[in-house]
Motif scaffolding. Structure first.
Motif, PDB file in Angstrom:
ATOM      1  N   SER A 144      38.942  37.497  53.820  1.00  0.00           N
ATOM      2  CA  SER A 144      39.731  36.831  52.364  1.00  0.00           C
ATOM      3  C   SER A 144      38.579  36.487  51.423  1.00  0.00           C
ATOM      4  O   SER A 144      38.981  36.422  50.273  1.00  0.00           O
ATOM      5  N   GLU A 145      37.542  35.700  52.038  1.00  0.00           N
ATOM      6  CA  GLU A 145      36.595  34.973  50.997  1.00  0.00           C
ATOM      7  C   GLU A 145      35.775  36.341  50.472  1.00  0.00           C
ATOM      8  O   GLU A 145      35.291  36.017  49.339  1.00  0.00           O
ATOM      9  N   LEU A 147      36.831  39.236  50.002  1.00  0.00           N
ATOM     10  CA  LEU A 147      37.673  39.877  49.282  1.00  0.00           C
ATOM     11  C   LEU A 147      37.780  39.166  47.590  1.00  0.00           C
ATOM     12  O   LEU A 147      37.668  39.728  46.709  1.00  0.00           O
ATOM     13  N   GLU A 148      37.960  37.836  47.741  1.00  0.00           N
ATOM     14  CA  GLU A 148      38.042  37.133  46.645  1.00  0.00           C
ATOM     15  C   GLU A 148      36.686  37.195  45.784  1.00  0.00           C
ATOM     16  O   GLU A 148      36.679  37.066  44.565  1.00  0.00           O
ATOM     17  N   MET A 149      35.474  36.901  46.565  1.00  0.00           N
ATOM     18  CA  MET A 149      34.325  37.304  45.833  1.00  0.00           C
ATOM     19  C   MET A 149      34.106  38.524  45.139  1.00  0.00           C
ATOM     20  O   MET A 149      33.974  38.698  43.907  1.00  0.00           O
ATOM     21  N   ARG A 151      36.688  40.383  43.973  1.00  0.00           N
ATOM     22  CA  ARG A 151      37.503  40.367  42.878  1.00  0.00           C
ATOM     23  C   ARG A 151      36.996  39.831  41.628  1.00  0.00           C
ATOM     24  O   ARG A 151      36.970  39.984  40.461  1.00  0.00           O
ATOM     25  N   SER A 152      36.166  38.680  41.988  1.00  0.00           N
ATOM     26  CA  SER A 152      35.406  37.761  40.824  1.00  0.00           C
ATOM     27  C   SER A 152      34.564  38.352  40.174  1.00  0.00           C
ATOM     28  O   SER A 152      33.976  38.144  39.130  1.00  0.00           O
ATOM     29  N   LYS A 157      40.050  48.366  43.045  1.00  0.00           N
ATOM     30  CA  LYS A 157      40.657  48.500  44.487  1.00  0.00           C
ATOM     31  C   LYS A 157      39.822  49.251  45.280  1.00  0.00           C
ATOM     32  O   LYS A 157      39.722  49.019  46.397  1.00  0.00           O
ATOM     33  N   LEU A 160      36.683  47.462  46.295  1.00  0.00           N
ATOM     34  CA  LEU A 160      36.946  46.389  47.364  1.00  0.00           C
ATOM     35  C   LEU A 160      37.347  47.137  48.645  1.00  0.00           C
ATOM     36  O   LEU A 160      36.786  46.802  49.896  1.00  0.00           O
TER      37      LEU A 160
END
Length: 253
Positions: A144-145, A147-149, A151-152, A157, A160
């Motif tokens: 999840s970290e 993925l969050e990075m 997105r930032s 999609k 990712l």
């Protein structure tokens, strides 16, 4: 030396087996020597029986693996990426997964008969679930970290998926492939005893009826060698696609 080490125990076993038969500790009519089994294999190869049946078994195993593995991968991918699909499909798949696939033999025979379709279908069913569960687990448990990075940084999609989700899931997916290859052969052994007239399993069953232990043992050895070949293929895939991953640490070399 390290490359020869994996073969130390099998070669030692064969040597002890040969020595036991040659010295009379084991009756050769009951358990033939490895050399007798090898000679039987040479005779069957020269007669054309062995290569024909090996090629038929390889065909059944390969087609069944491609169908079952491909379907398992697609379902795992779909359920791992979509919560709606997961809610719809995962529960029935998990229920089916817990049914021993070999117990479906009577159903398969009734629906598909005893031809090639039935044998390939059994292999496909056996392979489907280990690849599905590993693909689903790998995709659904993406970091999840990371993925969050992603997105930032404004990744789409597809980016990712292609740069974070799929590479992170690949080790687990390939573990499922390795496990599925093992199930492929164990399923095929049983499938080829269903009123079959070809394949390695048929050879073993036919030899059993005539008390031909040399051919029975030859078929067992062939399955073992084909299983080892499949494992080497799986390791090769891991080495190719996971070259970026740091090798595991060993406590003592």
């Amino acid at each position: 030396m390290a490359q020869l080490l994996p073969w130390l125990l099998p070669v030692t076993f064969l040597a002890l087996w040969q020595l036991s038969v040659s010295s009379g500790l084991i009756t050769s009519s009951l358990v033939p020597s490895p050399w007798a089994v090898f000679q039987d294999g040479v005779d069957l190869w020269q007669a054309g029986t062995l290569p024909t049946n090996i090629s038929i078994s390889l065909y059944r195993a390969t087609v069944g693996f491609v169908i079952g593995g491909g379907l398992g991968f697609l379902l795992g991918l779909l359920n791992g990426l979509s919560k709606r699909s997961r809610a719809l499909l995962d529960t029935p798949l998990q229920m089916l997964r817990n049914i021993p696939h070999l117990s479906l033999i009577p159903v398969v025979i009734i629906l598909l008969g005893i031809g090639e379709t039935a044998k390939i279908s059994l292999v496909a069913i056996g392979v489907l679930f280990p690849i599905y569960i590993n693909t689903y687990h790998g995709i659904a448990n993406s970091d999840s970290e990371l993925l969050e990075m992603g997105r930032s940084y404004g990744l789409s999609k597809w980016q990712l998926f292609s740069k974070i989700i799929f590479p992170g899931a690949l080790p687990t997916i390939l573990m499922g492939v390795r496990y599925g290859l093992g199930i492929m052969w164990t399923t095929l052994i049983v499938a080829e005893t269903m009123s079959s007239n070809s394949g390695i399993g048929y050879m073993a069953t036919n030899a059993q009826e005539f008390m031909d232990m040399k051919t029975v043992l030859l078929c067992i050895v062939l399955y073992a060698l084909l299983g080892k070949l499949s494992d080497l293929i799986a390791k090769g895939l891991e080495s190719t696609f996971l070259a970026w991953r740091t090798k595991g640490v060993t406590i003592n070399d």
